[in-house]
Scaffold this motif. Structure first.
Motif, PDB file in Angstrom:
ATOM      1  N   GLU A  46     -31.208  20.025 -66.708  1.00 24.79           N
ATOM      2  CA  GLU A  46     -31.690  21.177 -67.542  1.00 24.79           C
ATOM      3  C   GLU A  46     -32.888  20.664 -68.459  1.00 24.79           C
ATOM      4  O   GLU A  46     -33.721  21.367 -68.675  1.00 24.79           O
ATOM      5  CB  GLU A  46     -30.645  21.669 -68.593  1.00 24.79           C
ATOM      6  CG  GLU A  46     -30.979  22.564 -69.522  1.00 24.79           C
ATOM      7  CD  GLU A  46     -29.730  23.264 -70.402  1.00 24.79           C
ATOM      8  OE1 GLU A  46     -29.945  23.936 -71.167  1.00 24.79           O
ATOM      9  OE2 GLU A  46     -28.560  22.463 -70.309  1.00 24.79           O
ATOM     10  N   THR A 100     -32.782  30.173 -76.232  1.00 24.76           N
ATOM     11  CA  THR A 100     -31.762  29.181 -75.906  1.00 24.76           C
ATOM     12  C   THR A 100     -31.602  28.148 -76.903  1.00 24.76           C
ATOM     13  O   THR A 100     -32.620  27.546 -77.639  1.00 24.76           O
ATOM     14  CB  THR A 100     -31.890  28.563 -74.408  1.00 24.76           C
ATOM     15  OG1 THR A 100     -30.688  27.812 -74.073  1.00 24.76           O
ATOM     16  CG2 THR A 100     -33.284  27.736 -74.243  1.00 24.76           C
ATOM     17  N   TYR A 126     -35.109  29.273 -66.878  1.00 21.35           N
ATOM     18  CA  TYR A 126     -35.261  30.663 -67.445  1.00 21.35           C
ATOM     19  C   TYR A 126     -36.193  30.792 -68.753  1.00 21.35           C
ATOM     20  O   TYR A 126     -36.725  31.739 -68.980  1.00 21.35           O
ATOM     21  CB  TYR A 126     -33.693  31.469 -67.637  1.00 21.35           C
ATOM     22  CG  TYR A 126     -33.286  31.928 -66.385  1.00 21.35           C
ATOM     23  CD1 TYR A 126     -33.706  33.166 -66.033  1.00 21.35           C
ATOM     24  CD2 TYR A 126     -32.115  31.409 -65.538  1.00 21.35           C
ATOM     25  CE1 TYR A 126     -33.260  33.953 -64.968  1.00 21.35           C
ATOM     26  CE2 TYR A 126     -31.701  32.108 -64.511  1.00 21.35           C
ATOM     27  CZ  TYR A 126     -32.314  33.122 -64.039  1.00 21.35           C
ATOM     28  OH  TYR A 126     -31.806  33.933 -62.942  1.00 21.35           O
ATOM     29  N   ASN A 128     -31.058  26.672 -66.650  1.00 18.65           N
ATOM     30  CA  ASN A 128     -31.312  27.355 -67.939  1.00 18.65           C
ATOM     31  C   ASN A 128     -32.775  26.948 -68.345  1.00 18.65           C
ATOM     32  O   ASN A 128     -33.423  27.859 -69.249  1.00 18.65           O
ATOM     33  CB  ASN A 128     -30.340  26.958 -68.995  1.00 18.65           C
ATOM     34  CG  ASN A 128     -30.404  27.494 -70.337  1.00 18.65           C
ATOM     35  OD1 ASN A 128     -30.051  28.799 -70.472  1.00 18.65           O
ATOM     36  ND2 ASN A 128     -30.388  26.941 -71.680  1.00 18.65           N
TER      37      ASN A 128
END
Length: 588
Positions: A52, A416, A87, A84
């Motif tokens: 990630e 995030t 995105y 993640n």
């Protein structure tokens, strides 16, 4: 010796101008890893602690350099881990190419170990282009298209390479029917609106007497043009979070951030303007824009999909921000009446006094605003700031005064947690001579930031200037969500969900060879920043801050006040502390 597919892949990335790949090895990409090793003079591999993080770093590389960011992951779980961070890139419109491994073609469809339908998995995040290479002759055009489409559409693309393909001899496609012959290279076109639309926009802006400008990430390369437009129109400039570095905060008519994290001058300007000029921003919260019908609107955006979806605009200009503004400037008339501008400047000046007063209010033990306020005047020339999601983003948006030449970013569209530290690492690899400052809360640090300190420990000796600061707000609370529970739901703090374990961030930094500073007295904040910004290696600055200091919105609604009172009466475990802190902030 014949070139295999992996060697070609690495060579082709280099031909596209890629200098760095962020990733984590695994047996699903052994062939590609071997090729990177053989071409280490052309392509640098940065080993992360979790896939990630490699996607976050690829996104940050794209944000700070304008180049395509590239991340690499193995098959199955490694590929899944990328999502993640990818995105984050997709929602912030950044060109990123993910290269992932896959099981051998002969095993696919057999419920083999780590077999995942990767095309389906990536179909949303890489919706413009995701493809699996099934024969060596495909490798060239699949990679070429991924690199080019990522740039054209400013989005994420994905290339899937089964591990048996990786070791096969590379083949040029034969010159025959049914083959593809692609090439390297892309230059962005000059995109400008039609002349009649520019004139229409100028007529609307010239007619306005109270013009408000909202800028976003699309204006990061249009600073001079935005300033000239604002001077001609006598306008104030508000900034969406990703546009924080678009215009400097030392201009007296820059009202700062907008939205829940925004400033009162931005809120007041939007509520009283008669004309809105939105440039390069997809700011989503309509309640912070003028009431529909109260202001005429002009919008400029390179992406026609983002036009007139936040406010019903009278004129929509599809084009590059800088190029469009250059064409618009000669059509504008300088406004002689500066009553509106003077009002904006007065509000801004008063706001900065308020921010200082709030930052200097005592807290238990440290007011988090003061940590940012003390940093603001010390920000080094040309530094790069990276932020996280949570209350740290609130103070980052409000208390830091950006100057010309600085860069700054965080996770905008996805919002995030966990972006600050990987963003900082990518920024440091791209600009080794610049000071990098990451700002995170303890929730984000425990989620992934602590692990990426190990990455900093692995690489900092390679950097020509090793200075990098990771600032951690240690308040032992998932603070932003705690306040949102109070102010939007009317619920008291849910201790079991919101309390974060205490962790010795500064001591941990020392344990892995970095410097660590723990600050728990407000009078030590300034000297701690002075030390951190001049240290001979990366530093973790751990600030023990008070979770009860409220992130007050620019305008408190009746619903928010009622919910806040309900949370307190509902038995909030910190009710005494938050009442004291709120009263202090309001009076400040």
């Amino acid at each position: 010796m014949k070139e295999n597919v992996s060697d070609f892949l690495v060579r082709r990335l280099s031909e596209w101008g890629v200098k760095r790949v962020f990733g984590f090895p695994g047996d699903g990409i052994n062939g590609i890893m071997g090729a990177i090793s053989r071409a280490s003079d052309k392509l640098d591999f940065v080993q992360v602690r979790h896939e990630e993080m490699s996607a976050f770093m690829a996104c940050a590389h794209a944000k700070f350099t304008g180049e395509v960011g590239v991340c690499l992951a193995t098959s199955g779980p490694g590929a899944i881990h990328l999502l993640n961070g990818l995105y984050d890139a997709k929602l912030d419109h950044q060109p990123v190419v993910a290269i992932v491994g896959q099981q051998k073609r002969t095993a696919l469809g057999g419920s083999y170990q780590q077999e995942v339908d990767l095309v389906s998995l990536f179909k949303d995040v890489a919706h413009e282009y995701v493809h699996a290479v099934t024969t060596p002759a495909q490798m060239r055009h699949v990679l070429d298209r991924a690199m080019r489409i990522a740039q054209v559409e400013r989005t994420v693309c994905c290339v899937i390479v089964p591990n048996d393909i990786q070791d096969m001899d590379f083949e040029k496609p034969p010159h025959e029917h049914g083959t593809i012959h692609s090439g390297v290279g892309y230059k962005a076109p000059r995109v400008i609106p039609q002349a009649e639309d520019l004139q229409h926009a100028a007529d609307v802006l010239n007619a306005g007497s109270k013009v408000a400008i909202l800028v976003g990430a699309g204006t990061l390369n249009a600073t001079n043009e935005v300033i000239e437009i604002a001077d001609l129109l006598g306008a104030g400039i508000a900034k969406a979070l990703l546009g924080k570095a678009a215009v400097p905060d030392d201009l007296p008519y820059v009202t700062g951030a907008i939205g829940m994290l925004g400033t009162k001058p931005s809120y007041d300007m939007m509520k009283t303007c008669d004309t809105l000029l939105m440039i390069g921003s997809g700011f989503p919260y309509s309640e912070f824009l003028p009431e529909e019908g109260e202001a005429r609107g002009v919008q400029i955006d390179i992406n026609g999909r983002m036009i007139s979806i936040r406010y019903p605009m009278e004129v929509n200009l599809v084009g590059d921000s800088a190029e469009t503004l250059k064409l618009l400037i000669p059509l504008l008339k300088k406004k002689e009446d500066r009553t509106w501008r003077n009002r904006v400047e007065s509000n801004v000046a008063e706001w900065w006094k308020t921010m200082e007063a709030r930052a200097m209010e005592p807290a238990n033990p440290i007011n988090p605003q003061r940590v940012f306020w003390e940093l603001s005047s010390r920000l080094p020339h040309n530094c790069i700031l990276t932020g996280d999601s949570g209350s740290s983003a609130f103070w980052y948006a409000r208390d830091l005064k950006i100057r010309r030449g600085m860069m700054a970013s965080l996770s905008g569209g996805l919002a995030t947690m966990g972006s600050a530290v990987p963003y900082a690492i990518a920024a440091k690899f791209a600009y080794q001579d610049r000071m990098i400052i990451a700002m995170a809360g303890d929730g984000a640090m425990q989620m992934n930031g602590i692990n990426e300190l190990i990455t900093i420990g692995k690489y900092w000796r390679r950097w020509s200037d090793p200075r990098l600061v990771v600032m951690v707000l240690n308040n032992r609370d998932l603070n932003m969500v705690t306040w949102e529970q109070r102010a939007t739901e009317g619920d008291p703090k849910f201790d079991e969900a919101q309390d974060v374990p205490d962790f010795p961030y500064a001591s941990y930094a020392k344990l892995i060879g970095l410097h660590g500073i723990r600050v728990d007295r407000p009078e030590d904040i300034g000297s701690a920043w002075d030390y951190a910004l001049s240290a001979d290696r990366p530093v973790v600055l751990e600030a023990c801050t008070d979770p009860d200091v409220p992130p007050l919105p620019p305008h408190v609604t009746w619903e928010q006040a009622r919910a806040y009172a309900s949370a307190i009466m509902g038995g909030d475990s910190d009710s005494a502390g938050i009442i004291r802190a709120t009263v202090k902030q309001i009076f400040a």
